[in-house]
Design a protein around this motif. Sequence first.
Motif, PDB file in Angstrom:
ATOM      1  N   LYS A 181       0.833  -1.207   0.000  1.00  0.00           N
ATOM      2  CA  LYS A 181       0.000   0.000   0.000  1.00  0.00           C
ATOM      3  C   LYS A 181       0.864   1.252   0.000  1.00  0.00           C
ATOM      4  O   LYS A 181       0.530   2.261  -0.634  1.00  0.00           O
ATOM      5  N   ALA A 182       2.001   1.181   0.694  1.00  0.00           N
ATOM      6  CA  ALA A 182       2.924   2.317   0.711  1.00  0.00           C
ATOM      7  C   ALA A 182       3.515   2.555  -0.680  1.00  0.00           C
ATOM      8  O   ALA A 182       3.618   3.700  -1.134  1.00  0.00           O
ATOM      9  N   THR A 183       3.871   1.471  -1.370  1.00  0.00           N
ATOM     10  CA  THR A 183       4.438   1.634  -2.716  1.00  0.00           C
ATOM     11  C   THR A 183       3.391   2.140  -3.706  1.00  0.00           C
ATOM     12  O   THR A 183       3.713   2.861  -4.645  1.00  0.00           O
ATOM     13  N   ALA A 184       2.127   1.758  -3.470  1.00  0.00           N
ATOM     14  CA  ALA A 184       1.041   2.234  -4.346  1.00  0.00           C
ATOM     15  C   ALA A 184       0.916   3.753  -4.280  1.00  0.00           C
ATOM     16  O   ALA A 184       0.563   4.408  -5.261  1.00  0.00           O
ATOM     17  N   LYS A 185       1.201   4.316  -3.107  1.00  0.00           N
ATOM     18  CA  LYS A 185       1.142   5.768  -2.949  1.00  0.00           C
ATOM     19  C   LYS A 185       2.388   6.440  -3.514  1.00  0.00           C
ATOM     20  O   LYS A 185       2.325   7.570  -3.998  1.00  0.00           O
ATOM     21  N   LEU A 186       3.521   5.749  -3.424  1.00  0.00           N
ATOM     22  CA  LEU A 186       4.788   6.352  -3.841  1.00  0.00           C
ATOM     23  C   LEU A 186       4.984   6.351  -5.350  1.00  0.00           C
ATOM     24  O   LEU A 186       5.683   7.215  -5.891  1.00  0.00           O
ATOM     25  N   ILE A 187       4.369   5.385  -6.042  1.00  0.00           N
ATOM     26  CA  ILE A 187       4.519   5.294  -7.502  1.00  0.00           C
ATOM     27  C   ILE A 187       3.226   5.723  -8.174  1.00  0.00           C
ATOM     28  O   ILE A 187       2.174   5.127  -7.936  1.00  0.00           O
ATOM     29  N   PRO A 188       3.259   6.742  -9.022  1.00  0.00           N
ATOM     30  CA  PRO A 188       2.027   7.182  -9.704  1.00  0.00           C
ATOM     31  C   PRO A 188       1.473   6.091 -10.629  1.00  0.00           C
ATOM     32  O   PRO A 188       2.240   5.333 -11.246  1.00  0.00           O
ATOM     33  N   ASP A 189       0.142   5.997 -10.699  1.00  0.00           N
ATOM     34  CA  ASP A 189      -0.527   5.056 -11.602  1.00  0.00           C
ATOM     35  C   ASP A 189      -0.037   3.618 -11.423  1.00  0.00           C
ATOM     36  O   ASP A 189       0.170   2.883 -12.396  1.00  0.00           O
ATOM     37  N   ASN A 190       0.127   3.214 -10.183  1.00  0.00           N
ATOM     38  CA  ASN A 190       0.685   1.891  -9.887  1.00  0.00           C
ATOM     39  C   ASN A 190      -0.420   0.822  -9.891  1.00  0.00           C
ATOM     40  O   ASN A 190      -0.836   0.327  -8.843  1.00  0.00           O
ATOM     41  N   THR A 191      -0.885   0.480 -11.080  1.00  0.00           N
ATOM     42  CA  THR A 191      -1.971  -0.500 -11.201  1.00  0.00           C
ATOM     43  C   THR A 191      -1.566  -1.874 -10.676  1.00  0.00           C
ATOM     44  O   THR A 191      -2.372  -2.570 -10.054  1.00  0.00           O
TER      45      THR A 191
END
Length: 491
Positions: A201-211
């Motif tokens: 979940k943290a990486t989903a916020k850190l990387i834009p458009d992280n589908t």
Amino acid sequence: MSRYIFTIFYFSVITFLLHLFILGANGDVNDHLEKGKKLLATGQLADALTHFHSAIEADPKNYVAYFRRAAVYLGMGKSKAALPDLSKVIELKPDFIAARMQRGNLLLKQGDFDEAKTDFENVLTSDASNSEARNQFDLTQKLIQSAQEADDSYKNADYTKTIELLSTIIENCPWAIKLRELRADSYLKSGDLPKAVSDLKATAKLIPDNTQAFLKISQLLYSMGEADDSLTNIRECLKLDADHKECHAHYTKVKKLAKQLESIRDAISQSNWNECLNKANQILKLSSDPSSHAFIYRAHSSLCTCMSRGKSPAKETIDKCTEVLDTYHVSDAEILISRAEAYILNEQLDAALADYQRAHETEDSNRVHDGIKRVQKLIKQSKKRDYYKILSVRRSANKAEILRAYRKLAIKWHPDKYEGDDKKKAEKMFIDIAAAKEVLTDPEKRAKFDGGDDPLDAEEQAQQHNQFQGGFNPFGAGNGQGGFTFRFHFN
């Protein structure tokens, strides 16, 4: 000659106008910088940002404007936007130590160790006594070494050590995407799915458009049996890319299961036990792939619960609950309580008490404490007068079954019709039969008895017996005459 003079005059005017323009521009820049500085100091970040934008537009080479705009971005939590501004400051003014320190700190938080180390080295080259730069440089060196050790541990499948090392690094580098991804994978390989989800979940916020992150999170939550959270995250994937094939396929599957689970919750809240059983069986049909393991368990668990609460045949309920407990090797308090209630219906009170006590090991709640007390009362009660046994009916018997049993026994033990010699026994049995009928056909009294309390306590029974001996005759016609002259009516 006149042409020459005109040319000189023309260039003089142009030069003067340019000078005025530059003075005006510098005035505008300084004005924006000053206003932005005051707004920044008072926490009005959005307004401050507008002024620094204007200052940079007026003077693209003003390093102060870039530095202050970077400060606003950092105040807004936009570190990625701050980095290019800090780099521009260093480009325009390489000896600006504060900018290098700030950029080095940001790069370190992102896990860009080599770049961060270079910035701290440059500061130390300019100012060897800079203690902050020295501390950050030493910290970076240690983190580089720890990261290498974590990588080696991961390759050696020592995931516990990997997680331990990465956790220490991530405390100092919270925005390090690759490190979080590595720790998430280590958690997965260790079987700790919730913590893996937290890192993803943290990486989903850190990387834009992280589908891919949202898809992975949703799949993990699905395997954990968290249908609603899984659905929320797969929707985030589809918001980013509505045509994402994997996300769409997973969304369809999760949506169906989430709907069935919601139906089960609704059925339980409405005490609609047949609907609950139907929906649980539907989930078992839908959940065929290996990742549906948690949902299969929840469906079986729901079957156990709803069979117990719906008063399905006790033996069938016990078998279903036992199957779930044995198959999944769990000590689920809900299933244990459901089986305990089925044991009570099946007159297996010691087994019911054992299940409630086992449930207490995992759930310290009022319902467990109350259940233990109730079963203990029932065990004590069973050693005295048991109205169900008196009428020879199951604890789950309905009113019609109770009345049918009562009529049959009333005929057998009616003192006027009793064929045996022991009239006293017939009287005693008939009183007990009448008492059983009174309690078990009255919902309130039956509920008290099922809870372990006899609504016709011993004192009342003793008084009732004395009245029979001394003048009150439950078999009399109410005319004050002795003997068994009453006429019995079946209700």
